[in-house]
Design an enzyme around this catalytic site. Structure first.
Site, mmCIF file in Angstrom:
data_model
loop_
_atom_site.group_PDB
_atom_site.id
_atom_site.type_symbol
_atom_site.label_atom_id
_atom_site.label_comp_id
_atom_site.label_asym_id
_atom_site.label_seq_id
_atom_site.Cartn_x
_atom_site.Cartn_y
_atom_site.Cartn_z
ATOM 1 N N CYS A 169 30.649 -39.968 -24.330
ATOM 2 C CA CYS A 169 29.686 -40.641 -25.203
ATOM 3 C C CYS A 169 28.313 -39.976 -25.202
ATOM 4 O O CYS A 169 27.418 -40.382 -25.959
ATOM 5 C CB CYS A 169 29.564 -42.115 -24.808
ATOM 6 S SG CYS A 169 31.165 -42.949 -24.797
ATOM 7 N N HIS A 309 21.340 -46.908 -24.824
ATOM 8 C CA HIS A 309 22.779 -46.670 -24.982
ATOM 9 C C HIS A 309 23.498 -48.006 -25.156
ATOM 10 O O HIS A 309 24.320 -48.158 -26.058
ATOM 11 C CB HIS A 309 23.316 -45.920 -23.767
ATOM 12 C CG HIS A 309 24.759 -45.569 -23.852
ATOM 13 N ND1 HIS A 309 25.256 -44.702 -24.807
ATOM 14 C CD2 HIS A 309 25.833 -45.959 -23.113
ATOM 15 C CE1 HIS A 309 26.567 -44.576 -24.654
ATOM 16 N NE2 HIS A 309 26.940 -45.329 -23.626
ATOM 17 N N GLU A 320 21.955 -49.316 -17.087
ATOM 18 C CA GLU A 320 20.889 -48.693 -17.875
ATOM 19 C C GLU A 320 19.559 -49.400 -17.649
ATOM 20 O O GLU A 320 18.509 -48.750 -17.546
ATOM 21 C CB GLU A 320 21.251 -48.691 -19.362
ATOM 22 C CG GLU A 320 20.205 -47.997 -20.219
ATOM 23 C CD GLU A 320 20.623 -47.798 -21.652
ATOM 24 O OE1 GLU A 320 19.953 -47.013 -22.369
ATOM 25 O OE2 GLU A 320 21.623 -48.430 -22.083
ATOM 26 N N LYS A 341 23.650 -50.168 -31.335
ATOM 27 C CA LYS A 341 25.106 -50.353 -31.284
ATOM 28 C C LYS A 341 25.491 -51.798 -31.580
ATOM 29 O O LYS A 341 26.660 -52.078 -31.873
ATOM 30 C CB LYS A 341 25.652 -49.933 -29.926
ATOM 31 C CG LYS A 341 25.704 -48.427 -29.702
ATOM 32 C CD LYS A 341 26.394 -48.099 -28.395
ATOM 33 C CE LYS A 341 26.386 -46.597 -28.119
ATOM 34 N NZ LYS A 341 25.028 -46.109 -27.776
ATOM 35 N N HIS A 346 30.170 -48.700 -31.267
ATOM 36 C CA HIS A 346 30.030 -47.511 -30.425
ATOM 37 C C HIS A 346 30.863 -46.376 -31.001
ATOM 38 O O HIS A 346 32.095 -46.423 -30.989
ATOM 39 C CB HIS A 346 30.475 -47.847 -29.009
ATOM 40 C CG HIS A 346 30.209 -46.773 -28.008
ATOM 41 N ND1 HIS A 346 29.567 -45.594 -28.315
ATOM 42 C CD2 HIS A 346 30.507 -46.701 -26.670
ATOM 43 C CE1 HIS A 346 29.486 -44.843 -27.246
ATOM 44 N NE2 HIS A 346 30.044 -45.488 -26.232
ATOM 45 N N PHE A 407 31.725 -41.446 -20.048
ATOM 46 C CA PHE A 407 32.735 -41.415 -18.987
ATOM 47 C C PHE A 407 32.700 -40.054 -18.292
ATOM 48 O O PHE A 407 32.551 -39.014 -18.941
ATOM 49 C CB PHE A 407 34.135 -41.638 -19.567
ATOM 50 C CG PHE A 407 34.438 -43.065 -19.935
ATOM 51 C CD1 PHE A 407 33.530 -44.084 -19.711
ATOM 52 C CD2 PHE A 407 35.654 -43.382 -20.516
ATOM 53 C CE1 PHE A 407 33.830 -45.397 -20.045
ATOM 54 C CE2 PHE A 407 35.964 -44.693 -20.857
ATOM 55 C CZ PHE A 407 35.048 -45.698 -20.623
#
Length: 419
Positions: A169, A309, A320, A341, A346, A407
């Site tokens: 991502c 994010h 975050e 988002k 996403h 990830f």
């Protein structure tokens, strides 16, 4: 080193198929979520996603290009076409080796992979019962993630630096960082950069369902993506693409280009912690944000807008927030945070691309888009943080930061500055 500016933008998103439409829907607080139409999702735990609507590839691709490309490459070509047109570049007047393409995709041609394997698994067998290998000659070219950057270069005759980044991502921000540094070092005058993803497929939805990463709020798709909310239950899958024309500042000035903003800095770190979970204290993310600010030569007090994010997952959002508070403090004066988002879903490897466009347009227009759907902020999040909920606001933005985390522990941050 040379300065790098944004002179063109293109977008294919769940909220609109050009930057202007996308931006208007963001400012309006619209949701791109709805029932999945790409396949029959009845057997899956999640029945909704943020799909691109009314996409017509014939506007940017000819018949052969459509036949030979996966949807993620079609999104890439369409957004790149918009960005190049927007930039006003005339490649016939440039050395083709001065312009490159650094693109990103986290998954590549997932739909193509599923289709071809399904055809093989259900196809004819030999007299002794073995499956006969019947694959399209376009299987591999449609599947591989680097085909988006390759096809953009082929279409426009761009012979400079060309490759594709993959960092889950954080993919698009990785591409932007690399493009920034190559132009800074004089290795290119222009780089078309961005990311594209087409992950609303059976394997993608099924795989993320198996990880319990996706929201299953099937009775309320438009309200499912709710970053920072106490009742968040996972992210909403999105698809699309975003493209930027990144150009060396003096080259842009010399040709009288319209400049949206400067890509002032970027940085990456690794969590070195877990395959899929972010570091609980946000250690890697905090350092990446700090390094990106240093690279952009701005102080943390100068950041007006942070596009978080914030995917709407229980663990990721808090991680975050921990990173943000460790860098900016519990009550940073002047910093406004929002999570787009909540509206787009996403887009995996393409998330950073469209969020960069949102950040750039916030600088241009002095408007910060909201976080929608969040009704009750998680009690673990400091109330002193200024998280914009509900509606967009008019607010001058000179510096905007955009966060992405992927990830594998990849943290990618970009910083845009008003010019």
């Amino acid at each position: 080193m040379k300065r790098v500016v944004v002179t063109g933008m293109g977008a294919i998103t769940p909220l609109g198929n050009d930057p202007a439409s996308f931006w208007e829907q963001l400012k309006a607080g619209a949701s791109g979520a709805g029932p999945i139409t790409h396949f029959n999702s009845a057997a899956f735990r999640t029945h909704f996603a943020c799909e691109v609507k009314n996409f017509d590839p014939t506007g940017a691709l000819d018949r052969n290009e459509i036949k030979r490309t996966d949807l993620f490459t079609q999104y890439a070509l369409a957004s790149a076409s918009q960005a190049i047109k927007d930039s006003g570049l005339d490649f016939s007047k440039m050395d083709p080796f001065d312009t490159g393409v650094i693109w990103g995709s986290g998954q590549g041609g997932m739909a193509t992979f599923e289709e071809q394997v399904r055809e093989y698994a259900t196809g004819p067998t030999t007299p002794t019962g073995e499956l006969q290998p019947r694959f399209s000659p376009f299987f591999v070219p449609k599947l591989i993630a680097n085909m988006a950057s390759g096809m953009i270069s082929i279409k426009y005759g761009l012979m400079g630096i060309n490759y594709t980044t993959v960092s889950a991502c954080s993919t698009s921000n990785t591409a932007f960082m690399d493009a920034l540094n190559y132009i800074r070092l004089g290795k290119a005058k222009v780089i078309i950069s961005g990311g594209s993803e087409a992950p609303v497929t059976e394997a993608s939805i099924g795989g993320f369902n198996a990880m319990k990463a996706l929201s299953t709020r099937n009775d309320d798709p438009t309200g499912a993506s709710r970053p920072f909310d106490a009742s968040r239950d996972g992210f909403v899958m999105g698809e699309g693409a975003g493209a930027l024309v990144l150009e060396e500042y003096e080259h842009a000035r010399a040709r009288g280009a319209h400049i949206y903003a400067e890509l002032g800095g970027a940085a990456m770190t690794a969590d070195a912690y877990h395959m899929t979970s972010t570091h609980p204290e946000g250690a890697g993310a905090r350092r990446a944000m700090e390094d990106a600010l240093k690279d952009a030569e701005v102080n943390k007090e100068q950041v007006d807008y942070l596009n978080a994010h914030a995917t709407s997952t229980p663990v990721g959002d808090l991680s975050e927030i921990n990173a943000i508070t460790r860098l900016f403090g519990q009550a940073p004066k002047g910093l406004i945070i929002s999570a787009t988002k909540s509206m787009t879903g996403h887009l995996l490897g393409a998330a950073g691309a469209i969020e960069a466009i949102a950040s750039i347009l916030s600088i241009r227009d002095g408007v910060i888009p909201p976080t929608i759907n969040t009704k009750e902020v998680d009690p673990a999040i400091p109330r002193s943080l200024n998280i914009l909920l509900g509606e967009a606001i008019d607010h001058p933005v000179k510096v905007a930061m955009s966060n992405t985390f992927g990830f594998g522990g990849h943290n990618g941050i970009v910083v845009f500055k008003k010019i």
